[in-house]
Design an enzyme around this catalytic site. Structure first.
Site, PDB file in Angstrom:
ATOM      1  N   GLU A 123      -9.050  -9.848   3.883  1.00 36.55           N
ATOM      2  CA  GLU A 123      -9.433  -8.459   3.594  1.00 36.55           C
ATOM      3  C   GLU A 123     -10.831  -8.385   2.990  1.00 36.55           C
ATOM      4  OE1 GLU A 123      -6.377  -6.166   1.686  1.00 36.55           O
ATOM      5  OE2 GLU A 123      -7.752  -4.510   1.215  1.00 36.55           O
TER       6      GLU A 123
ATOM      7  N   SER B 104       0.844  -1.202   0.000  1.00 37.66           N
ATOM      8  CA  SER B 104       0.000   0.000   0.000  1.00 37.66           C
ATOM      9  C   SER B 104       0.877   1.249   0.000  1.00 37.66           C
ATOM     10  CB  SER B 104      -0.947   0.008   1.214  1.00 37.66           C
ATOM     11  OG  SER B 104      -0.237  -0.281   2.396  1.00 37.66           O
TER      12      SER B 104
HETATM   13  O1  KIV Z   1      -0.436  -3.418   1.698  1.00 40.03           O
HETATM   14  C1  KIV Z   1      -1.175  -3.354   2.695  1.00 40.03           C
HETATM   15  O2  KIV Z   1      -1.298  -2.325   3.366  1.00 40.03           O
HETATM   16  C2  KIV Z   1      -1.932  -4.546   3.069  1.00 40.03           C
HETATM   17  C3  KIV Z   1      -2.913  -4.428   4.188  1.00 40.03           C
HETATM   18  C4  KIV Z   1      -4.116  -3.720   3.725  1.00 40.03           C
HETATM   19  C5  KIV Z   1      -3.241  -5.739   4.786  1.00 40.03           C
HETATM   20  O3  KIV Z   1      -1.763  -5.575   2.481  1.00 40.03           O
END
Ligand code: KIV
Length: 273
Positions: free
Chosen positions: A191, A54
């Site tokens: 998720e 992310s």
């Molecule tokens: O990349 C991320 O932040 C994630 C979380 C949302 C679990 O995979």
């Protein structure tokens, strides 16, 4: 609210997470991408820090997680690991680094572990990535699985809505979760799935299940740090609880600084040499 004090100040291990599940102690996990944020979150007593892909969205401003590279994830992970004393540090393997074949996957996994000194990796997917999962585990690298809304597959899904609402997708998710556990994953992220399915998977598995939009019946929760701190003002999914409004706090502080500079109030006599 009073400050949280972690009872056990030893470094969190994959083994300790399983003990926490057995004791019914919920696991708290957050993302971090840089040294300063990771040191604050770690000192506050978080159990797991995820260097999430992310970062592609919240650090680099991309629309999806797909563009972030292995080199960029390694850069973020090294910064986080330097800051962390207690939390288990998990690094997302970015899109394209484990889907081609198992040999490439293990080569990339070893590179992340060698260069970042992180504790574990997270991979998105079930049966279809099992050869890569097995090979990485065979190299002695712990893996956290990730099922449900897996953002690296967003172009296949075509939507960010809740996954596994129909029976077939829910059955595949349960099957994949069992496979990941059987093959040796130490934990699983679920998720954006129905809360009832989250509870069902958590009860069926011995490994901890950490949810993001998967209800309260799982073994722990994860949120993106910039979302829960209220920095990303335009992101408002139902599963997100904001614990601060840093967007306003930072905006106000910067506004005050600009006023002070322009009015020659800053620096004053005491703030210069
Ligand atoms: O990349 C991320 O932040 C994630 C979380 C949302 C679990 O995979």
């Amino acid at each position: 609210m009073s400050k949280y004090i972690a009872e056990d100040t030893r470094k969190v291990t994959t083994h300790r997470l399983v003990e926490m599940k057995c004791k019914g102690e919920k696991i708290a996990m957050l993302t971090a991408y840089d040294y300063t944020m990771a040191s604050i979150i770690d000192a506050a007593g978080i159990d797991i820090i995820l260097v999430g892909d992310s970062a592609s969205n919240v650090m680099a401003g991309n629309v999806t997680t797909l563009p972030i590279t292995l080199d960029q994830m390694i850069y973020h992970a090294k910064s986080v690991v330097r800051a962390v004393k207690r939390a288990l540090v998990v690094v997302d393997m970015p899109f394209g680094t484990y889907q081609v074949n198992a040999d490439e996957a293990v080569k990339n996994a070893i590179r992340i572990m060698k260069e970042t000194h992180a504790d574990a990796l997270k991979l998105e997917g079930g049966e279809e990535i099992l050869p890569s999962v097995r090979k990485i585990l065979d190299a002695g690298i712990p893996i956290m699985g990730h099922l449900g809304l897996t953002p690296q597959s967003i172009n296949k899904f075509g939507t960010y809505t809740v996954r596994a609402k129909d029976e077939a997708e829910a059955a595949k998710l349960c099957h994949d979760a069992e496979l990941l556990q059987e093959n040796g994953c130490f934990a699983l992220v679920l998720e954006k799935i129905p809360a009832a399915l989250g509870s069902k998977v958590s009860s069926a598995l011995e490994i901890p299940v950490i949810g993001i939009g998967a209800g309260g019946g799982v073994d722990g929760q994860v949120l993106v740090c910039t979302d829960m701190l209220g920095m990303t003002a335009d992101f408002t999914p139902r599963f997100l609880r904001r614990y601060a409004d840093l967007n306003s706090v930072i905006g106000e502080a910067v506004g005050n600084y600009i006023c002070d500079v322009k009015s020659c109030d800053f620096p004053n006599e005491k703030e210069q040499y």
